[in-house]
Scaffold this motif. Structure first.
Motif, PDB file in Angstrom:
ATOM      1  N   UNK A  66      33.010 -54.005  14.808  1.00 47.32           N
ATOM      2  CA  UNK A  66      31.928 -53.645  15.731  1.00 47.32           C
ATOM      3  C   UNK A  66      32.305 -53.987  17.172  1.00 47.32           C
ATOM      4  N   UNK A  67      32.942 -55.124  17.376  1.00 45.51           N
ATOM      5  CA  UNK A  67      33.371 -55.534  18.712  1.00 45.51           C
ATOM      6  C   UNK A  67      34.357 -54.526  19.293  1.00 45.51           C
ATOM      7  N   UNK A  68      35.294 -54.051  18.474  1.00 42.29           N
ATOM      8  CA  UNK A  68      36.255 -53.042  18.935  1.00 42.29           C
ATOM      9  C   UNK A  68      35.548 -51.740  19.311  1.00 42.29           C
ATOM     10  N   UNK A  69      34.565 -51.349  18.512  1.00 43.76           N
ATOM     11  CA  UNK A  69      33.808 -50.139  18.838  1.00 43.76           C
ATOM     12  C   UNK A  69      33.048 -50.311  20.154  1.00 43.76           C
ATOM     13  N   UNK A  70      32.414 -51.459  20.314  1.00 42.46           N
ATOM     14  CA  UNK A  70      31.661 -51.719  21.542  1.00 42.46           C
ATOM     15  C   UNK A  70      32.582 -51.713  22.768  1.00 42.46           C
ATOM     16  N   UNK A  71      33.750 -52.314  22.634  1.00 41.54           N
ATOM     17  CA  UNK A  71      34.721 -52.335  23.733  1.00 41.54           C
ATOM     18  C   UNK A  71      35.192 -50.912  24.042  1.00 41.54           C
ATOM     19  N   UNK A  72      35.414 -50.133  23.002  1.00 39.95           N
ATOM     20  CA  UNK A  72      35.827 -48.747  23.202  1.00 39.95           C
ATOM     21  C   UNK A  72      34.785 -47.931  23.923  1.00 39.95           C
ATOM     22  N   UNK A  73      33.527 -48.155  23.589  1.00 39.70           N
ATOM     23  CA  UNK A  73      32.434 -47.450  24.275  1.00 39.70           C
ATOM     24  C   UNK A  73      32.343 -47.899  25.720  1.00 39.70           C
ATOM     25  N   UNK A  74      32.412 -49.218  25.959  1.00 39.28           N
ATOM     26  CA  UNK A  74      32.340 -49.743  27.342  1.00 39.28           C
ATOM     27  C   UNK A  74      33.494 -49.220  28.201  1.00 39.28           C
ATOM     28  N   UNK A  75      34.646 -49.015  27.613  1.00 32.04           N
ATOM     29  CA  UNK A  75      35.827 -48.572  28.356  1.00 32.04           C
ATOM     30  C   UNK A  75      36.041 -47.056  28.295  1.00 32.04           C
ATOM     31  N   UNK A  76      35.035 -46.336  27.823  1.00 29.25           N
ATOM     32  CA  UNK A  76      35.078 -44.874  27.729  1.00 29.25           C
ATOM     33  C   UNK A  76      36.255 -44.354  26.912  1.00 29.25           C
ATOM     34  N   UNK A  77      36.609 -45.061  25.832  1.00 27.31           N
ATOM     35  CA  UNK A  77      37.672 -44.574  24.958  1.00 27.31           C
ATOM     36  C   UNK A  77      37.169 -43.498  24.020  1.00 27.31           C
ATOM     37  N   UNK A  78      35.879 -43.403  23.880  1.00 27.95           N
ATOM     38  CA  UNK A  78      35.302 -42.404  22.947  1.00 27.95           C
ATOM     39  C   UNK A  78      34.588 -41.333  23.703  1.00 27.95           C
TER      40      UNK A  78
END
Length: 78
Positions: A66-78
């Motif tokens: 979940x932390x990786x997903x949240x970081x990805x969303x915050x950093x616009x990776x998705x």
């Protein structure tokens, strides 16, 4: 009575993530042995009744994911 059986299973493992020991001991299979359980319909209802923060605290691998997903969303990776 079913809650005693569930507590016994939970107390037998360090985290809920460790409960899944194989095809016949998967959490859904264990639940089916305790009471009528339909993974596709009851799973969502159970998750809605639980607090996500409690799940994350008790399940470190899930929390890491979940932390990786949240970081990805915050950093616009998705």
């Amino acid at each position: 009575m079913w809650h005693v059986l569930l507590q016994h299973i939970m107390d037998s493992y360090p985290t809920p993530e460790d409960i899944n020991g194989g095809e016949e001991t998967a959490p859904s299979k264990r639940l089916m042995h305790i009471f009528p359980y339909e993974k596709t319909t009851d799973g969502e209802m159970i998750l809605e009744a639980l607090c996500i923060d409690d799940i994350r605290t008790r399940c470190p691998r899930f929390n890491e994911w979940m932390t990786k997903l949240e970081e990805g969303i915050r950093n616009d990776y998705f």
